[in-house]
Each structure stands twice: as structure tokens, then as C-alpha cells.
Design a protein around this motif. Structure first.
Motif, PDB file in Angstrom:
ATOM      1  N   LYS A  27       0.813  -1.216   0.000  1.00  0.00           N
ATOM      2  CA  LYS A  27       0.000   0.000   0.000  1.00  0.00           C
ATOM      3  C   LYS A  27       0.844   1.263   0.000  1.00  0.00           C
ATOM      4  O   LYS A  27       0.525   2.228  -0.702  1.00  0.00           O
ATOM      5  CB  LYS A  27      -0.923   0.003   1.224  1.00  0.00           C
ATOM      6  N   TYR A  37       2.112   1.963  -3.423  1.00  0.00           N
ATOM      7  CA  TYR A  37       1.045   2.436  -4.305  1.00  0.00           C
ATOM      8  C   TYR A  37       0.731   3.909  -4.050  1.00  0.00           C
ATOM      9  O   TYR A  37       0.589   4.700  -4.995  1.00  0.00           O
ATOM     10  CB  TYR A  37      -0.205   1.583  -4.105  1.00  0.00           C
ATOM     11  N   GLN A  70       3.338   6.067  -5.514  1.00  0.00           N
ATOM     12  CA  GLN A  70       3.211   6.164  -6.965  1.00  0.00           C
ATOM     13  C   GLN A  70       2.171   7.209  -7.357  1.00  0.00           C
ATOM     14  O   GLN A  70       2.398   8.011  -8.268  1.00  0.00           O
ATOM     15  CB  GLN A  70       2.831   4.800  -7.547  1.00  0.00           C
TER      16      GLN A  70
END
Length: 540
Positions: free
Chosen positions: A366, A369, A372
């Protein structure tokens, strides 16, 4: 990186005694056909989002234990057990009187409440939920069961009378649909799971229940209560990877109800596996990208407070979280300044810390992510508004207010399901309405404003786009008596205490021409209690 993020994880001895765990738990049992069966195959490790420092200061992720990783054969055994217990509607459970099923559910509730302390502690360790929120989830789940029992009594009372229409005497009651496959989400592994599981059971269906991918061990204390409260085969609890267990069950065609809370992509894939989709009832809670629209006349004290709780309760890991903020250009700077200051007052820490507002994130990958999404937004012109926003340490991610966010950024479109707060400055309300109209998601919307004309216009423009509009308050599920659903890719079916009972059942009618002989026959059936369906009993 802020000092609070660097030092977020404590030493082992700093964990309060009442919340300390014993040695890692090796769970091998699962519930099959009324028995706690020992799994002799592969176990899946269960880790915590919490890291603890050793005497050298090095941080180690806590290993909580392991859980059964069942295969397709074991999953099919569980499904066969549920199918046999239902017995095409002729089994003990689906033909049991409503009052008797209620008694069994109430017996389970008594046993469940005895496990409150252990379940709450595991909610903290397994998914990083704060002590206060973990207690609230457990207690709210118990309340939901009580409300479900009350709603079923009310529903049955309304069905206890006969209707006479056009010379036809009939009684209409709700009956079960068959075998239900229930799967809940990791963010509310108890509450949201039970909002489908309990209605499915109490309406007379038999169930195969697969816990969420995270929050597995916390259900172990309830297995014996399930076993002892319900007839054999009525509820079966399986564990393991979805591709190994759930996919084969759906492909079998023996699942009649699919109750799932997760992503629409997974739901679509699983539904396509069913060979007779027209016979599958689906109750789905799916993705959401709930927007908040802050109008230029909004009360910013209210808007900011609701924004913080709406976007960051349980670190934003809620389908009902506010995930995209449209703020009028004239007030956006003031809004960002106030929001930044308010986030700065939140306390990062461990779930058991008093007053904690930010905790570690449980989902593997997580943090990467979220980074990102953040990097993509920064590369395309956005900035992090608040101090320390986006700083991370292992499983902890400090909330980041990101603005100005534009449609070209992933953060504008993707459901972050975490502590990223994208803010989109706008001038024309038309552009905001256009986004809401064209969005793939349609769960909820929050409107913050004081001008009745503008708020009313926005309500009318969006009421056919989302399933719930909240005025000057965050998006939310409760109260549980209100319908909870979504449009587009956000849901299928409707849940509330009463709606869930209908979702897991179907109306059935017994009718006869209103003649003297038929009237006498029906009266004899009722007075002799010859039928469990035909009855004028009034549940108290």
C-alpha cells in the motif's frame, strides 16, 4: 521526515500489558459441517502492520501467526456441506420457524459478546484499527444483529395476516434463496461482513463464509460460537486464496447468492464464472471515489472538520471516505491552510495509544502504491500542501494534501483508499457536475454550502448520479436503517437492516379461492399448526 514518523514504532516493552499478544497463533481449524476440522496442509503467514523495536533499535514486523490455506477440494467440501444442509429448501434450517431461527442467532450473539476483548485486540494488531474504532466496530456489529432480529420480527408480523383480493385468499411470506457465499472487506472485517452474513443466515439460507484477506485471526474466537449456535452445515468457514477457493465454488453453479464487498473487477470476474448467472442473486459493495464539493459560501469550520474525519477516519480506508475535493477557487487557499493545520493536530501512533488519529496501514504494497499516486501528481504539477505530507516509515504513511489536482493525474481517477487528500480548485460548478455525471462511480457525494439555491441546484443535478447526498457532513453508511447502495460500478443491490432481509430472500405466496371449504381447510391447518409457512403467529 517528521520526527513523529521516524519514531512511530515503539519498543516491545512499551506495549501496554493488556494489549500484549502471546506467542504467534498457529490456526489450523476451520468450520466444516458443524465441526472444527483440523487442516493438515499449507498455512499462510499472518503479519501485523505494526513493527516493534528490539534492544538495538532495529524495527521488526510483528508476526501474528498463521491460518489455513485451503485448496479447491476443501472449499468444495464446505460448499457441499452448505448445499446438503439447504437440501433444495427442505433442510432443517430453511424450513425452521422464524422464531426458532431468531433464537439461534440470539444464542450466537450471547457467545459473540463473550469474545469482545480478544476480537478487539486482534482488530488492532491485524489491521491497525485504533482501540476506540475497534471497540466501536465490535459493538456496532452486535447492535446490528439486534436490529436485524427486530426488523425480522416486524417483517414477520406484517406477514402473519392473510390477504383477500378478488376472491383469492393468500398469505405472503419471505423465504430463503439457497446457498450464500459471503465475503467481507479487510477494513471492516467484522461489521461489514456481518451485515451480509447475519441477514443471509437469519432468513434461512445456508452459508459458506470466507473471511477477508486481512483480519483473519480475529474471527477464530467466533468459530466455536458459530458451531454451537447453528445446525451442522448451516455455516461453513473457509480460508485461503480466492483463486483456489472462491473461483471453483462460483464455477460449480451451486452458489445461489453472492455477497461480496471489494472491487468491481474482482466481482465481475467471479460472477462470470457462474454457469447460470440468471440464478445468481448478487449483493455487492464495490469501489467508490466519493467527491466533496465545497461551495464558495461554505462554512469552512464545518467543511474542514468534516473533511478531516471524512478523508482520514481509519486512515481513509473506507469505501465511504471522501476521496476527491472540489473547492471553489475563491476559498481554496483558506481551505487548504485550515485543513493543513487540522491534520497537523492529529496524533500518529499505535492503535492502543490514547487519542491516536493516524495508525499503520495493513495492506501489503500500500505504501508503494500511495507513493506512486503522489509522484504522478507531483510530476504533473501538483504540490504537497501540509508539512510531512507523504512521509512514510514501513507501513505508516503520513497524510498528504495534494493540490492542484487535475484530470490528467491518477489521483483524480483512482480510488486511493488511503491517506491522500486530492484537492481540485474549480471556478465553474458545471465542470464539477460534469465530472460527477461521467464518473464510473456513484456511491455518495458531500456538499458543503450555505446558499439554498446553489445547494438545491447541485442536489438536483446529482441525485440521479449517486445513491446518497450528504449536506454539510461527510459521506457515511449509517444509520443502518438507511439504504446503503451505489450506482454504476459502486454497488449492486441495497443494504440496510430491512433491505438486507429482502436481499437474501424472496416472497412466496400460498393462495386459494375463498370458498367455505377452503376457508375451513386453512383454518384447520393454522389451528393445528400443521404448517410452518401458513401461520398467524405474532412474534413478540
Amino acid at each position: 521526515m517528521g520526527k513523529s514518523v521516524v519514531d512511530i514504532f515503539p519498543r516491545s516493552e512499551a506495549v501496554p500489558k493488556q494489549f500484549q499478544l502471546s506467542n504467534p497463533t498457529e490456526q489450523r481449524e476451520y468450520l466444516l459441517n458443524g465441526q472444527l476440522v483440523i487442516w493438515k496442509g499449507v498455512l499462510a503467514p499472518v503479519t501485523s502492520p505494526i513493527f516493534l523495536c528490539d534492544e538495538t533499535g532495529e524495527e521488526h514486523q510483528v508476526v501474528l501467526g498463521s491460518a489455513p490455506q485451503l485448496d479447491a477440494e476443501a472449499a468444495h467440501e464446505a460448499l457441499h456441506s452448505a448445499v446438503s444442509a439447504y437440501d433444495k429448501g427442505r433442510g432443517l434450517w430453511p424450513t425452521m420457524r422464524v422464531s426458532e431461527r431468531i433464537d439461534r442467532v440470539e444464542q450466537f450473539l450471547v457467545r459473540m459478546r463473550e469474545q469482545r476483548g480478544e476480537v478487539v485486540n486482534l482488530l488492532m494488531w491485524e489491521i491497525g484499527k485504533s482501540l476506540k474504532d475497534a471497540q466501536k466496530e465490535f459493538d456496532r456489529t452486535c447492535d446490528y444483529i439486534v436490529e436485524t432480529v427486530d426488523a425480522l420480527k416486524e417483517l414477520d408480523r406484517a406477514s402473519s395476516r392473510f390477504e383477500l383480493k378478488e376472491g383469492v385468499l393468500g398469505q405472503i411470506r419471505r423465504v430463503p434463496l439457497g446457498v450464500a457465499l459471503c465475503m467481507g472487506p479487510y477494513n471492516y472485517p467484522l461489521n461489514e461482513t456481518f451485515t451480509t452474513l447475519i441477514p443471509a443466515l437469519i432468513m434461512g439460507n445456508t452459508v459458506v463464509f470466507k473471511p477477508a484477506k486481512l483480519g483473519v485471526l480475529l474471527l477464530r474466537p467466533l468459530l466455536a460460537a458459530f458451531r454451537d449456535s447453528f445446525p451442522a452445515g448451516v455455516i461453513n468457514v473457509i480460508y485461503g486464496r480466492g483463486q483456489d477457493t472462491v473461483s471453483p465454488l462460483m464455477a460449480s453453479g451451486n452458489v445461489d447468492i453472492f455477497a461480496f464487498i471489494g472491487t468491481h473487477k474482482v466481482a465481475n470476474t467471479l460472477k462470470k464464472l457462474h454457469p447460470r448467472p440468471h440464478r445468481l442473486r448478487s449483493v455487492l459493495g464495490l469501489d467508490a471515489k466519493n467527491p466533496a464539493v465545497v461551495l464558495q459560501n461554505a462554512n469552512l469550520d464545518i467543511a474542514v472538520e468534516e473533511a478531516v474525519t471524512g478523508a482520514l477516519s481509519f486512515n481513509g480506508q473506507r469505501c465511504t471516505a471522501l476521496k476527491l475535493f472540489f473547492v471553489h477557487q475563491r476559498i481554496v487557499e483558506d481551505f487548504l491552510e485550515r485543513l493543513s493545520a487540522r491534520i497537523g493536530s492529529l496524533r500518529p501512533g499505535m492503535p492502543w495509544d490514547e487519542g491516536v488519529g493516524l495508525t499503520p496501514l495493513p495492506e501489503p504494497g500500500k505504501i508503494e502504491y500511495l507513493q506512486q499516486l503522489l509522484s504522478d501528481a507531483l510530476e504533473k504539477g501538483a504540490k504537497v500542501i501540509n508539512p510531512n505530507g507523504g512521509d512514510s516509515n514501513h507501513s505508516f504513511f503520513y497524510p498528504a494534501i495534494v493540490s492542484p489536482v487535475t484530470p490528467e493525474m491518477r489521483l483524480f481517477r483512482e480510488e486511493q483508499f488511503g491517506p491522500l487528500i486530492p484537492v481540485v480548485p474549480y471556478e465553474s460548478l458545471h465542470d464539477v457536475i460534469e465530472h460527477i455525471t461521467c464518473s464510473d462511480y456513484g456511491q455518495q457525494l458531500s456538499i458543503f454550502g450555505e446558499d439554498p439555491s446553489e445547494v438545491g441546484r447541485l442536489v438536483d443535478a446529482c441525485v440521479n448520479q449517486v445513491a446518497r447526498i450528504n449536506i454539510n457532513t461527510q459521506c457515511q453508511r449509517g444509520p443502518d436503517s438507511y439504504p446503503f447502495t451505489g450506482r454504476k460500478d459502486s454497488a449492486e443491490g441495497t443494504l440496510s437492516v430491512a433491505d438486507a432481509l429482502r436481499a437474501f430472500s424472496i416472497r412466496s405466496v400460498v393462495a386459494t379461492r375463498f370458498t367455505k371449504s377452503n376457508k375451513h381447510l386453512v383454518k384447520q391447518i393454522i389451528e393445528g399448526r400443521e404448517s410452518k409457512f401458513l401461520s398467524t403467529d405474532y412474534l413478540l
